[in-house]
Design a protein around this motif. Structure first.
Motif, PDB file in Angstrom:
ATOM      1  N   PHE A   4     120.436 -28.410 -24.226  1.00  0.00           N
ATOM      2  CA  PHE A   4     120.344 -29.193 -25.454  1.00  0.00           C
ATOM      3  C   PHE A   4     119.814 -30.573 -25.093  1.00  0.00           C
ATOM      4  N   TRP A   5     118.744 -31.010 -25.784  1.00  0.00           N
ATOM      5  CA  TRP A   5     118.114 -32.307 -25.542  1.00  0.00           C
ATOM      6  C   TRP A   5     118.398 -33.229 -26.719  1.00  0.00           C
ATOM      7  N   HIS A   6     118.771 -34.494 -26.418  1.00  0.00           N
ATOM      8  CA  HIS A   6     119.006 -35.445 -27.501  1.00  0.00           C
ATOM      9  C   HIS A   6     118.842 -36.874 -26.986  1.00  0.00           C
ATOM     10  N   SER A   7     118.753 -37.814 -27.930  1.00  0.00           N
ATOM     11  CA  SER A   7     118.731 -39.238 -27.616  1.00  0.00           C
ATOM     12  C   SER A   7     119.723 -39.943 -28.538  1.00  0.00           C
ATOM     13  N   GLU A   8     120.075 -41.187 -28.150  1.00  0.00           N
ATOM     14  CA  GLU A   8     120.978 -42.002 -28.947  1.00  0.00           C
ATOM     15  C   GLU A   8     120.417 -43.415 -28.985  1.00  0.00           C
ATOM     16  N   GLU A   9     120.631 -44.115 -30.109  1.00  0.00           N
ATOM     17  CA  GLU A   9     120.168 -45.492 -30.169  1.00  0.00           C
ATOM     18  C   GLU A   9     120.923 -46.278 -31.220  1.00  0.00           C
ATOM     19  N   THR A  10     120.802 -47.594 -31.118  1.00  0.00           N
ATOM     20  CA  THR A  10     121.225 -48.521 -32.159  1.00  0.00           C
ATOM     21  C   THR A  10     120.019 -49.382 -32.517  1.00  0.00           C
ATOM     22  N   LEU A  11     119.932 -49.759 -33.776  1.00  0.00           N
ATOM     23  CA  LEU A  11     118.858 -50.642 -34.221  1.00  0.00           C
ATOM     24  C   LEU A  11     119.255 -52.102 -33.972  1.00  0.00           C
ATOM     25  N   PRO A  12     118.281 -53.013 -33.912  1.00  0.00           N
ATOM     26  CA  PRO A  12     118.603 -54.419 -33.631  1.00  0.00           C
ATOM     27  C   PRO A  12     119.592 -55.035 -34.607  1.00  0.00           C
ATOM     28  N   ASP A  13     119.602 -54.587 -35.871  1.00  0.00           N
ATOM     29  CA  ASP A  13     120.521 -55.174 -36.848  1.00  0.00           C
ATOM     30  C   ASP A  13     121.797 -54.342 -37.028  1.00  0.00           C
ATOM     31  N   ASP A  14     121.991 -53.318 -36.198  1.00  0.00           N
ATOM     32  CA  ASP A  14     123.243 -52.562 -36.214  1.00  0.00           C
ATOM     33  C   ASP A  14     124.354 -53.356 -35.534  1.00  0.00           C
ATOM     34  N   PRO A  15     125.609 -53.100 -35.882  1.00  0.00           N
ATOM     35  CA  PRO A  15     126.710 -53.723 -35.145  1.00  0.00           C
ATOM     36  C   PRO A  15     126.829 -53.079 -33.761  1.00  0.00           C
ATOM     37  N   PRO A  16     127.522 -53.726 -32.818  1.00  0.00           N
ATOM     38  CA  PRO A  16     127.763 -53.086 -31.521  1.00  0.00           C
ATOM     39  C   PRO A  16     128.487 -51.754 -31.718  1.00  0.00           C
ATOM     40  N   LEU A  17     128.098 -50.783 -30.933  1.00  0.00           N
ATOM     41  CA  LEU A  17     128.671 -49.443 -31.032  1.00  0.00           C
ATOM     42  C   LEU A  17     129.713 -49.238 -29.928  1.00  0.00           C
ATOM     43  N   ARG A  18     130.920 -48.869 -30.320  1.00  0.00           N
ATOM     44  CA  ARG A  18     131.961 -48.480 -29.368  1.00  0.00           C
ATOM     45  C   ARG A  18     132.509 -47.139 -29.832  1.00  0.00           C
ATOM     46  N   MET A  19     132.446 -46.149 -28.967  1.00  0.00           N
ATOM     47  CA  MET A  19     132.777 -44.788 -29.353  1.00  0.00           C
ATOM     48  C   MET A  19     133.352 -44.036 -28.163  1.00  0.00           C
ATOM     49  N   LEU A  20     133.838 -42.827 -28.424  1.00  0.00           N
ATOM     50  CA  LEU A  20     134.215 -41.905 -27.365  1.00  0.00           C
ATOM     51  C   LEU A  20     133.267 -40.718 -27.374  1.00  0.00           C
ATOM     52  N   GLN A  21     132.798 -40.352 -26.189  1.00  0.00           N
ATOM     53  CA  GLN A  21     132.095 -39.086 -26.009  1.00  0.00           C
ATOM     54  C   GLN A  21     132.998 -38.218 -25.129  1.00  0.00           C
ATOM     55  N   ILE A  22     133.471 -37.150 -25.711  1.00  0.00           N
ATOM     56  CA  ILE A  22     134.482 -36.299 -25.100  1.00  0.00           C
ATOM     57  C   ILE A  22     133.805 -35.029 -24.608  1.00  0.00           C
ATOM     58  N   LEU A  23     133.932 -34.755 -23.311  1.00  0.00           N
ATOM     59  CA  LEU A  23     133.236 -33.626 -22.703  1.00  0.00           C
ATOM     60  C   LEU A  23     134.230 -32.519 -22.381  1.00  0.00           C
ATOM     61  N   VAL A  24     133.977 -31.369 -22.974  1.00  0.00           N
ATOM     62  CA  VAL A  24     134.860 -30.211 -22.859  1.00  0.00           C
ATOM     63  C   VAL A  24     134.111 -29.082 -22.160  1.00  0.00           C
ATOM     64  N   ARG A  25     134.831 -28.354 -21.323  1.00  0.00           N
ATOM     65  CA  ARG A  25     134.242 -27.223 -20.603  1.00  0.00           C
ATOM     66  C   ARG A  25     134.241 -25.979 -21.498  1.00  0.00           C
ATOM     67  N   PRO A  26     133.107 -25.300 -21.610  1.00  0.00           N
ATOM     68  CA  PRO A  26     133.072 -24.069 -22.413  1.00  0.00           C
ATOM     69  C   PRO A  26     133.785 -22.927 -21.697  1.00  0.00           C
ATOM     70  N   ARG A  27     134.014 -21.861 -22.440  1.00  0.00           N
ATOM     71  CA  ARG A  27     134.734 -20.702 -21.885  1.00  0.00           C
ATOM     72  C   ARG A  27     133.860 -19.846 -20.976  1.00  0.00           C
TER      73      ARG A  27
END
Length: 270
Positions: free
Chosen positions: A98-121
């Motif tokens: 799976f390919w993806h990108s992430e971004e914030t724009l210059p006028d967006d607020p600062p981003l603070r988040m969780l990226q939770i990584l789970v092992r598949p079965r």
């Protein structure tokens, strides 16, 4: 037994893109796995306004993006552009690729988040993405966000793990969710609380290797995420990020964490 982990000193700073790495297995003294059952990693991610994380590949990671502060602008080769924020959730079931990108724009607020990584079965499952609104709930009530494919949660991960979040007001007492045979891991995103009489603050984490009842009492208004984990579930440990070969097991990581915390205190870093 309840194991407490202080705020992780392991931070990767890539210039406007900072990731604080939390490994649930590192909380256990003699554990040989950096993860705990299906849960591989909880990464607290901060993205400054106007920052792009270019298109990149994930394989054999199940990735939950939980965004309580700011806006995460996602793009991928399958679904296109999507926005995840306090009212929306995203799960990338990366599978075989799976390919993806992430971004914030210059006028967006600062981003603070969780990226939770789970092992598949199992290995190389079909790639999939889930994105949509999440129902708001009153303070001091758990919200069930994600569960196994055959469960009743609004989003799914392909293993035996359930994910909840909670906004709790100062002075309130709340019992953690529980399921027979599941162990509890939690991450305090902000605020302060006592769990089983033990103090937890911003960025602290806990692992309760039991399915017994456990209570939280908020010292200040707090926000946290909790996981009910089957520690014996079959897992694939070949995730691009969650099981990167450079991640050390607990018995090697714990001395390193002590050194990093000591260094950070000397440098005055949080």
């Amino acid at each position: 037994m309840l194991y407490r982990g202080a705020k992780s000193p392991v931070v990767r700073d890539m210039g406007g893109f900072r990731v604080r790495l939390n490994m649930p297995g590192w909380l256990l003294p003699r554990h040989r796995d950096h993860g705990y059952g299906p849960l591989a990693m909880v990464a607290e991610t901060i993205l400054d306004p106007g920052r792009l994380v270019a298109m990149h590949e994930h394989r054999n990671d199940e990735i939950l993006s939980w965004v309580p502060d700011g806006v995460m602008r996602h793009d991928d080769r399958a679904s296109g552009k999507l926005i995840t924020d306090r009212a929306h959730l995203m799960v990338m079931n990366a599978g075989q690729s799976f390919w993806h990108s992430e971004e914030t724009l210059p006028d967006d607020p600062p981003l603070r988040m969780l990226q939770i990584l789970v092992r598949p079965r199992s290995l190389d499952l079909p790639a999939n993405i889930q994105h949509g609104p999440i129902t708001s709930v009153p303070a001091n009530h758990w919200r069930h966000l994600v569960g196994p494919e055959d469960g009743d949660a609004p989003f799914f991960l392909r293993n035996a793990i359930d994910v909840y979040d909670l906004r709790v007001e100062a002075g309130a007492a709340v019992t953690f969710p529980r399921t027979r045979g599941r162990h509890l891991y939690f991450y305090l995103f902000c605020g302060a609380a006592k769990v089983g009489g033990v103090g937890f603050a911003d960025g602290d984490q806990g692992l309760f290797a039991s399915d017994d009842q456990l209570e939280l009492v908020a010292v200040r208004n707090a926000l946290l995420v909790a996981f009910l984990i089957d520690p014996n579930a079959p897992v694939v440990r070949q995730g691009t990020i969650g099981d990167h070969p450079k991640i050390p097991p607990a018995y090697l990581a714990r001395p390193l964490l002590h050194v990093l915390r000591w260094r950070n205190r000397l440098l005055g870093k949080a």
